[in-house]
Scaffold this motif. Structure first.
Motif, PDB file in Angstrom:
ATOM      1  N   LEU A  40       1.234   4.169   0.061  1.00 41.03           N
ATOM      2  CA  LEU A  40       2.043   3.346  -0.595  1.00 41.03           C
ATOM      3  C   LEU A  40       3.165   3.778  -1.649  1.00 41.03           C
ATOM      4  CD1 LEU A  40       0.090  -0.043  -0.819  1.00 41.03           C
ATOM      5  CD2 LEU A  40       1.559   0.705   0.901  1.00 41.03           C
ATOM      6  N   VAL A  41       2.751   4.963  -2.106  1.00 44.50           N
ATOM      7  CA  VAL A  41       3.340   5.710  -3.428  1.00 44.50           C
ATOM      8  C   VAL A  41       4.844   5.706  -3.143  1.00 44.50           C
ATOM      9  CG1 VAL A  41       3.556   7.896  -4.639  1.00 44.50           C
ATOM     10  CG2 VAL A  41       1.376   6.890  -3.767  1.00 44.50           C
ATOM     11  N   ASP A  42       5.303   6.238  -2.006  1.00 46.12           N
ATOM     12  CA  ASP A  42       6.956   6.381  -1.978  1.00 46.12           C
ATOM     13  C   ASP A  42       7.556   4.882  -1.877  1.00 46.12           C
ATOM     14  OD1 ASP A  42       6.428   9.017  -2.020  1.00 46.12           O
ATOM     15  OD2 ASP A  42       6.624   9.200   0.142  1.00 46.12           O
ATOM     16  N   ARG A  43       6.951   3.981  -1.231  1.00 48.14           N
ATOM     17  CA  ARG A  43       7.448   2.671  -1.096  1.00 48.14           C
ATOM     18  C   ARG A  43       7.635   2.011  -2.330  1.00 48.14           C
ATOM     19  NH1 ARG A  43       4.392   0.743   4.204  1.00 48.14           N
ATOM     20  NH2 ARG A  43       3.251   2.561   3.674  1.00 48.14           N
ATOM     21  N   LEU A  44       6.412   2.217  -3.182  1.00 47.88           N
ATOM     22  CA  LEU A  44       6.651   1.589  -4.452  1.00 47.88           C
ATOM     23  C   LEU A  44       7.224   2.221  -5.454  1.00 47.88           C
ATOM     24  CD1 LEU A  44       2.697   0.900  -4.727  1.00 47.88           C
ATOM     25  CD2 LEU A  44       4.265  -0.485  -3.979  1.00 47.88           C
ATOM     26  N   ALA A  45       7.439   3.595  -5.298  1.00 46.50           N
ATOM     27  CA  ALA A  45       8.583   4.327  -6.034  1.00 46.50           C
ATOM     28  C   ALA A  45      10.062   3.879  -5.837  1.00 46.50           C
ATOM     29  CB  ALA A  45       8.332   5.711  -6.046  1.00 46.50           C
ATOM     30  N   ASP A  46      10.181   3.482  -4.494  1.00 46.22           N
ATOM     31  CA  ASP A  46      11.603   3.063  -4.106  1.00 46.22           C
ATOM     32  C   ASP A  46      11.811   1.728  -4.482  1.00 46.22           C
ATOM     33  OD1 ASP A  46      13.899   3.061  -2.704  1.00 46.22           O
ATOM     34  OD2 ASP A  46      13.237   3.074  -0.971  1.00 46.22           O
ATOM     35  N   LEU A  47      10.740   0.737  -4.438  1.00 49.12           N
ATOM     36  CA  LEU A  47      10.922  -0.418  -5.026  1.00 49.12           C
ATOM     37  C   LEU A  47      11.166  -0.438  -6.495  1.00 49.12           C
ATOM     38  CD1 LEU A  47      10.006  -3.455  -4.793  1.00 49.12           C
ATOM     39  CD2 LEU A  47       7.904  -3.098  -5.118  1.00 49.12           C
ATOM     40  N   GLN A  48      10.648   0.163  -7.199  1.00 46.36           N
ATOM     41  CA  GLN A  48      10.889   0.074  -8.617  1.00 46.36           C
ATOM     42  C   GLN A  48      12.559   0.728  -8.992  1.00 46.36           C
ATOM     43  OE1 GLN A  48       7.080   1.906 -10.213  1.00 46.36           O
ATOM     44  NE2 GLN A  48       7.388   0.606 -11.605  1.00 46.36           N
ATOM     45  N   GLU A  49      12.892   1.660  -8.142  1.00 41.29           N
ATOM     46  CA  GLU A  49      14.306   2.108  -8.432  1.00 41.29           C
ATOM     47  C   GLU A  49      15.246   0.975  -7.780  1.00 41.29           C
ATOM     48  OE1 GLU A  49      15.124   5.783  -6.167  1.00 41.29           O
ATOM     49  OE2 GLU A  49      13.470   6.821  -7.107  1.00 41.29           O
ATOM     50  N   ARG A  50      15.161   0.255  -6.987  1.00 45.54           N
ATOM     51  CA  ARG A  50      15.928  -0.763  -6.486  1.00 45.54           C
ATOM     52  C   ARG A  50      16.015  -2.192  -7.117  1.00 45.54           C
ATOM     53  NH1 ARG A  50      17.322  -0.330  -1.059  1.00 45.54           N
ATOM     54  NH2 ARG A  50      16.788   1.510  -0.105  1.00 45.54           N
ATOM     55  N   PHE A  51      14.745  -2.375  -7.858  1.00 50.59           N
ATOM     56  CA  PHE A  51      14.543  -3.586  -8.730  1.00 50.59           C
ATOM     57  C   PHE A  51      14.111  -3.599 -10.001  1.00 50.59           C
ATOM     58  CE2 PHE A  51      14.111  -4.361  -4.043  1.00 50.59           C
ATOM     59  CZ  PHE A  51      14.964  -5.248  -3.669  1.00 50.59           C
ATOM     60  N   GLY A  67       1.934  -2.673 -10.026  1.00 55.02           N
ATOM     61  CA  GLY A  67       0.711  -2.331 -10.356  1.00 55.02           C
ATOM     62  C   GLY A  67       0.248  -2.365  -9.019  1.00 55.02           C
ATOM     63  N   SER A  68      -0.630  -1.571  -8.376  1.00 52.54           N
ATOM     64  CA  SER A  68      -1.418  -1.738  -7.310  1.00 52.54           C
ATOM     65  C   SER A  68      -3.124  -1.546  -7.832  1.00 52.54           C
ATOM     66  CB  SER A  68      -1.018  -0.444  -6.410  1.00 52.54           C
ATOM     67  OG  SER A  68      -1.461   0.640  -6.514  1.00 52.54           O
ATOM     68  N   TYR A  69      -3.798  -2.297  -6.803  1.00 49.32           N
ATOM     69  CA  TYR A  69      -5.257  -2.160  -7.216  1.00 49.32           C
ATOM     70  C   TYR A  69      -6.120  -2.439  -5.931  1.00 49.32           C
ATOM     71  CZ  TYR A  69      -2.698  -3.938 -11.227  1.00 49.32           C
ATOM     72  OH  TYR A  69      -2.252  -4.048 -12.487  1.00 49.32           O
ATOM     73  N   PRO A  70      -6.759  -1.283  -5.606  1.00 51.82           N
ATOM     74  CA  PRO A  70      -7.417  -1.290  -4.394  1.00 51.82           C
ATOM     75  C   PRO A  70      -8.602  -2.278  -4.320  1.00 51.82           C
ATOM     76  CG  PRO A  70      -7.985   0.564  -5.778  1.00 51.82           C
ATOM     77  CD  PRO A  70      -6.968  -0.122  -6.260  1.00 51.82           C
ATOM     78  N   GLY A  71      -9.095  -2.590  -3.090  1.00 52.37           N
ATOM     79  CA  GLY A  71     -10.396  -3.403  -2.723  1.00 52.37           C
ATOM     80  C   GLY A  71     -10.395  -3.564  -1.394  1.00 52.37           C
ATOM     81  N   ASP A  72     -10.857  -4.784  -0.839  1.00 56.07           N
ATOM     82  CA  ASP A  72     -10.863  -5.189   0.475  1.00 56.07           C
ATOM     83  C   ASP A  72      -9.233  -4.781   0.947  1.00 56.07           C
ATOM     84  OD1 ASP A  72     -13.475  -5.502   0.539  1.00 56.07           O
ATOM     85  OD2 ASP A  72     -13.270  -7.760   0.377  1.00 56.07           O
TER      86      ASP A  72
END
Length: 240
Positions: free
Chosen positions: A179-190, A195-200
């Motif tokens: 998800l790294v690239d998409r989350l970086a893109d998200l922050q550039e656009r908006f 924050g991302s939190y792994p689990g199930d």
């Protein structure tokens, strides 16, 4: 408003006691729009308390200190806070009056030192225990017993406020590393914090001060990730 939270206690550092106070305070402050910039745990040591509190009070708008209140040998937080601001610890008339008139304690039953606070401090009543808290300049001193700390915080909660924020959580059925690239893109656009939190599943948390911006960012992300099947998520929650 940016604040620091300091929890005091050898028992926290040894693992004998779980530090639930820090998590609770951070949640309360964040809900009020306050930026919690630092959480630190330190031992029952006057010099260490004074050093950390003095450093943080210069850097942040407020410092919340929990733990180490009372008249026993290892309750030295008030002394440390007093040293941080260059004041003495002395008998506090308001603390004595509250304990004997509102708290229901006889003056003769109070252990020596119970009502001692840093000179000029504002006393905070302890409605769930004995040892009073205090406000000294921008430093808020609260008990370490969770029930006492929570009750006392209610007396000062309105003194902590920041810009209102809005939150959305997107449950993603993909590895966090992908998800790294998409989350970086998200922050550039908006204009959102992410924050991302792994689990199930990977929980992606979006925070924004503008509801419209948050809604747009959430919609953008949901269209570009594999979302967790809601029926499966409900089944897993029901079986726990």
């Amino acid at each position: 408003m940016r604040v620091a939270v300091v929890t005091v206690g050898d028992e926290l550092l040894s693992g004998d006691t779980v530090n639930t106070n820090a998590a609770w305070l951070c949640e309360q402050l964040t809900d009020r729009g306050v930026d919690v910039a630092r959480v630190t745990t330190i031992p029952d040591d006057v010099g260490e308390i004074a050093r950390v509190v003095n450093e943080y009070r210069a850097e942040y708008d407020a410092v919340l200190v929990t733990g180490g209140l009372g008249p026993t040998h290892d309750d030295v937080t008030m002394e440390g806070v007093a040293a941080a601001v260059g004041r003495d610890v002395e008998p506090h008339d308001a603390a004595h009056e509250w304990l004997t008139e509102e708290g229901g304690y006889a003056a003769a039953d109070l252990v020596d030192g119970t009502t001692h606070l840093p000179a000029g401090a504002r006393m905070l009543p302890n409605e769930a225990g004995v040892a009073p808290g205090a406000v000294v300049e921008s430093i808020y001193v609260l008990p370490g017993v969770p029930e006492e700390m929570k009750a006392m915080f209610e007396h000062v909660a309105e003194e902590f406020a920041g810009e209102e924020t809005h939150t959305a959580v997107v449950a993603v059925d993909e590895p966090e590393s992908e998800l790294v690239d998409r989350l970086a893109d998200l922050q550039e656009r908006f204009d959102v914090a992410v924050g991302s939190y792994p689990g199930d599943a990977v929980r992606v948390k979006l925070i924004a001060t503008d509801e419209g911006e948050l809604a747009a960012a959430t919609e953008w992300l949901e269209a570009r990730v594999e979302l967790v099947d809601e029926d499966v998520a409900t089944e897993n929650a029901s079986s726990e």
